[in-house]
Design a protein around this motif. Structure first.
Motif, PDB file in Angstrom:
ATOM      1  N   VAL A 373     -33.066 -78.293   1.943  1.00 54.39           N
ATOM      2  CA  VAL A 373     -33.678 -77.383   2.906  1.00 54.39           C
ATOM      3  C   VAL A 373     -32.591 -76.617   3.648  1.00 54.39           C
ATOM      4  O   VAL A 373     -32.664 -75.394   3.834  1.00 54.39           O
ATOM      5  CB  VAL A 373     -34.562 -78.164   3.899  1.00 54.39           C
ATOM      6  N   VAL A 374     -31.560 -77.328   4.073  1.00 51.90           N
ATOM      7  CA  VAL A 374     -30.465 -76.697   4.807  1.00 51.90           C
ATOM      8  C   VAL A 374     -29.651 -75.796   3.887  1.00 51.90           C
ATOM      9  O   VAL A 374     -29.239 -74.693   4.277  1.00 51.90           O
ATOM     10  CB  VAL A 374     -29.560 -77.757   5.456  1.00 51.90           C
ATOM     11  N   LYS A 375     -29.437 -76.222   2.650  1.00 54.66           N
ATOM     12  CA  LYS A 375     -28.662 -75.407   1.712  1.00 54.66           C
ATOM     13  C   LYS A 375     -29.365 -74.083   1.423  1.00 54.66           C
ATOM     14  O   LYS A 375     -28.721 -73.036   1.309  1.00 54.66           O
ATOM     15  CB  LYS A 375     -28.409 -76.187   0.423  1.00 54.66           C
ATOM     16  N   MET A 376     -30.697 -74.120   1.316  1.00 59.27           N
ATOM     17  CA  MET A 376     -31.438 -72.876   1.127  1.00 59.27           C
ATOM     18  C   MET A 376     -31.249 -71.951   2.324  1.00 59.27           C
ATOM     19  O   MET A 376     -31.037 -70.740   2.173  1.00 59.27           O
ATOM     20  CB  MET A 376     -32.930 -73.169   0.916  1.00 59.27           C
ATOM     21  N   MET A 377     -31.329 -72.529   3.517  1.00 60.92           N
ATOM     22  CA  MET A 377     -31.174 -71.720   4.724  1.00 60.92           C
ATOM     23  C   MET A 377     -29.757 -71.164   4.842  1.00 60.92           C
ATOM     24  O   MET A 377     -29.561 -70.038   5.323  1.00 60.92           O
ATOM     25  CB  MET A 377     -31.544 -72.549   5.959  1.00 60.92           C
ATOM     26  N   ASN A 378     -28.760 -71.921   4.383  1.00 61.49           N
ATOM     27  CA  ASN A 378     -27.381 -71.409   4.354  1.00 61.49           C
ATOM     28  C   ASN A 378     -27.293 -70.148   3.510  1.00 61.49           C
ATOM     29  O   ASN A 378     -26.664 -69.151   3.896  1.00 61.49           O
ATOM     30  CB  ASN A 378     -26.439 -72.462   3.765  1.00 61.49           C
ATOM     31  N   GLN A 379     -27.933 -70.194   2.340  1.00 63.08           N
ATOM     32  CA  GLN A 379     -27.886 -69.053   1.417  1.00 63.08           C
ATOM     33  C   GLN A 379     -28.607 -67.844   1.992  1.00 63.08           C
ATOM     34  O   GLN A 379     -28.104 -66.712   1.910  1.00 63.08           O
ATOM     35  CB  GLN A 379     -28.515 -69.456   0.077  1.00 63.08           C
ATOM     36  N   VAL A 380     -29.784 -68.075   2.571  1.00 61.53           N
ATOM     37  CA  VAL A 380     -30.550 -66.959   3.129  1.00 61.53           C
ATOM     38  C   VAL A 380     -29.824 -66.364   4.331  1.00 61.53           C
ATOM     39  O   VAL A 380     -29.844 -65.148   4.550  1.00 61.53           O
ATOM     40  CB  VAL A 380     -31.970 -67.416   3.518  1.00 61.53           C
ATOM     41  N   CYS A 381     -29.150 -67.206   5.087  1.00 63.88           N
ATOM     42  CA  CYS A 381     -28.394 -66.732   6.248  1.00 63.88           C
ATOM     43  C   CYS A 381     -27.304 -65.751   5.816  1.00 63.88           C
ATOM     44  O   CYS A 381     -27.257 -64.611   6.280  1.00 63.88           O
ATOM     45  CB  CYS A 381     -27.784 -67.917   6.986  1.00 63.88           C
ATOM     46  N   ASP A 382     -26.436 -66.187   4.911  1.00 63.10           N
ATOM     47  CA  ASP A 382     -25.301 -65.339   4.507  1.00 63.10           C
ATOM     48  C   ASP A 382     -25.714 -64.205   3.587  1.00 63.10           C
ATOM     49  O   ASP A 382     -25.075 -63.147   3.572  1.00 63.10           O
ATOM     50  CB  ASP A 382     -24.241 -66.188   3.796  1.00 63.10           C
ATOM     51  N   GLY A 383     -26.791 -64.413   2.826  1.00 62.38           N
ATOM     52  CA  GLY A 383     -27.167 -63.412   1.841  1.00 62.38           C
ATOM     53  C   GLY A 383     -28.196 -62.411   2.295  1.00 62.38           C
ATOM     54  O   GLY A 383     -28.370 -61.355   1.679  1.00 62.38           O
ATOM     55  N   PHE A 384     -28.893 -62.698   3.427  1.00 63.23           N
ATOM     56  CA  PHE A 384     -29.958 -61.800   3.862  1.00 63.23           C
ATOM     57  C   PHE A 384     -30.011 -61.636   5.380  1.00 63.23           C
ATOM     58  O   PHE A 384     -29.963 -60.524   5.896  1.00 63.23           O
ATOM     59  CB  PHE A 384     -31.315 -62.315   3.371  1.00 63.23           C
ATOM     60  N   ALA A 385     -30.086 -62.746   6.112  1.00 61.79           N
ATOM     61  CA  ALA A 385     -30.319 -62.658   7.552  1.00 61.79           C
ATOM     62  C   ALA A 385     -29.106 -62.171   8.329  1.00 61.79           C
ATOM     63  O   ALA A 385     -29.233 -61.350   9.238  1.00 61.79           O
ATOM     64  CB  ALA A 385     -30.767 -64.020   8.092  1.00 61.79           C
TER      65      ALA A 385
END
Length: 547
Positions: A373-385
């Motif tokens: 769950v956290v790894k997905m959020m890491n990716q979305v943070c750097d890649g989109f948000a």
């Protein structure tokens, strides 16, 4: 001899049981987790794909109505990107409109079949915690979240975590949204200001004085008394933002902690009498539509489109709505974004806003990979948000922007095709302004909108609207200066039963005062009524919950 063998056999069995307990993956730690999670060996592990890929079920709120050909909510290019980059195959075990998600999750809870991870509101999160259905994410978050993710989710001194914190432990992770969507902006008819020789207001009192002049001094020059200074509708949209200028936080379900540790509903603050009295003066003088109390947003906005209202308190994106129709319909009409001013004697404007989250991300208790769950959020943070926080473009960022160039995907919304999205407080106005001044052809991260800003092919009113949104509206936002409710937990038992009644009471009595049906001092009667029908009880429950 037989007794000795029997004792040895018993001891061997005991040792085997101990060793099995030590090796198991379901050992409960001090934080309440039922899954042993290894810590990442390095920063790269926090973004590393699973190999082989893992599958996780999810509750997807469906917002797309027209998918690209050959795609749907489960099978689309963004879900495939998710799997390719993260090694996580997301399966939508719940797929429904946002309006049906509460019902679907309640059924899943009843059958003990909630998805492996999901996004829910604070009330649903409280139910999941009460039923012991979710992992304690404190250690997983602390170990696996990147510094960038912690910057986004930990904004305002971790205020976004408040509704899902129990005994100092994080039972879920906030899925951050941008404050920009809820930060108010005062839009004013700049051509009317020029016609009357007026300057933009420095205080809210000056703004309300201008509203009066917009109604009485014939700003459109047609010789008729047919203009109104300030927009209001039957739901009093915009009123709470005016109240904030006087340090009154009247937003529904907004609670203020007093010096003695007790709580009061912000709308019952006695300081509200001052702005209510000023609005009553405007209404009596004809500066507010006399029929506002029976008109919904769509109906009242017709006056904006017709060029009859001078001040509209809304948000950065409003020019793309009815304001562009005003510019199209009325020759010479123009609007300017004015930073919300404080009242006289108040140091700065600080709006009362709700927590800027899409919801809260939980991990089902006992799943094998809660860190995913956290790894997905890491990716979305750097890649989109928040790509501006990343040292260099990530694979997620590059692939997302590549897919976003596809016309069909762009129409559907590439962010809407992902399992979930986050937003950060990026001031795109500053980035767009710098890009325009430098003659840049693209702005990574929001290039589709930037193309609309610099386009020479759009209808005139649309070109005007896109420029106003990003080159004025965004620049009037102060992301660092907001006020959250002093209570951000789940609704109390009494609030669940009475909140709609309390909201209606505030709306009814505020309108009565503004329209002059009741004197300003009737506010004291409103407070008594509000507290007697549940307000006082909710305040007591909130105090108990906060202790």
């Amino acid at each position: 001899m037989k007794k000795i063998k029997a004792v040895v056999a018993v001891l061997l069995c005991f040792v085997m049981l101990l060793s099995m307990a030590g090796c198991g993956t379901k050992e409960k730690d001090a934080g309440g987790s039922t899954t042993t999670v290894e810590k990442p060996k390095n920063e790269e592990d926090k973004m590393k794909a699973y190999d082989p890929a893992i599958t996780m079920t999810f509750n997807k709120s469906e917002v797309v109505t027209a998918y690209p050909e050959g795609m749907d909510a489960q099978n689309n290019a963004l879900y495939q990107m998710w799997e390719d980059i993260m090694g996580i195959k997301v399966e939508n075990s719940i797929l429904c409109p946002s309006s049906s998600m509460t019902e679907k999750m309640q059924l899943a809870i009843g059958s003990n079949e909630i998805p492996d991870f999901g996004i829910v509101d604070a009330t649903m999160m409280a139910t999941l915690i009460k039923n012991d259905m979710v992992e304690d994410m404190t250690d997983v978050y602390n170990d696996w979240a990147t510094d960038n993710l912690k910057t986004v989710t930990g904004q305002s001194d971790n205020a976004l975590f408040a509704p899902v914190t129990r005994d100092g432990r994080y039972m879920a992770i906030p899925v951050a949204n941008t404050l920009g969507d809820s930060y108010p902006i005062m839009w004013m008819r700049s051509d009317w200001l020029a016609a009357l020789g007026l300057e933009e207001p420095k205080t809210m009192d000056e703004a309300l004085d201008i509203a009066m002049k917009f109604a009485t001094d014939d700003p459109d020059g047609n010789g008729q008394k047919d203009t109104y200074g300030l927009y209001l509708d039957k739901d009093l949209n915009g009123l709470d933002h005016i109240m904030s200028a006087y340090e009154v936080y009247s937003k529904d379900e907004y609670w203020v902690k007093k010096d003695d540790g007790s709580f009061m509903a912000g709308c019952t603050d006695e300081k509200a009498k001052v702005p209510l009295a000023k609005l009553a003066e405007l209404y009596a003088a004809g500066a507010i539509d006399p029929e506002f109390a029976v008109k919904d947003t769509t109906k009242e906005e017709e006056l904006i489109a017709a060029g009859k209202i001078g001040i509209y308190i809304g948000y950065f994106f409003n020019p793309l709505g009815v304001m562009k129709d005003c510019v199209k319909n009325v020759e010479g009409a123009d609007w300017v974004a004015v930073k919300m001013p404080p009242a006289e004697g108040v140091a700065s404007y600080k709006p009362g806003v709700a927590l800027n989250v899409y919801g809260y991300m939980y991990a089902k208790k006992g799943i094998e990979h809660p860190e995913a769950v956290v790894k997905m959020m890491n990716q979305v943070c750097d890649g989109f948000a928040a790509p501006d926080l990343a040292k260099e473009p990530t694979e997620f960022y590059t692939k997302f922007n590549e897919l976003a160039l596809d016309d069909a995907i762009r129409t559907a919304g590439p962010n809407n095709l992902m399992p979930f999205q986050m937003q950060s407080n990026i001031n795109w106005g500053e980035k767009f302004t710098a890009a325009v001044e430098a003659g840049e052809e693209h702005v990574e991260g929001k290039d589709a909108d930037y193309q609309n800003v610099i386009s020479t092919e759009l209808p005139e009113e649309m070109s005007w609207a896109w420029k106003k949104v990003y080159l004025e509206g965004y620049l009037a936002i102060d992301f660092s200066n907001v006020r959250y409710s002093d209570y951000a937990g789940a609704p109390t038992d009494t609030a669940v039963k009475t909140q709609s009644l309390l909201n209606k009471q505030k709306l009814t009595d505020y309108i009565s005062i503004i329209m002059g049906d009741q004197p300003v001092d009737y506010f004291d009667t409103f407070v008594e009524t509000f507290n007697s029908i549940g307000g006082s009880k909710v305040a007591e429950e909130i105090k108990a919950a906060a202790e």
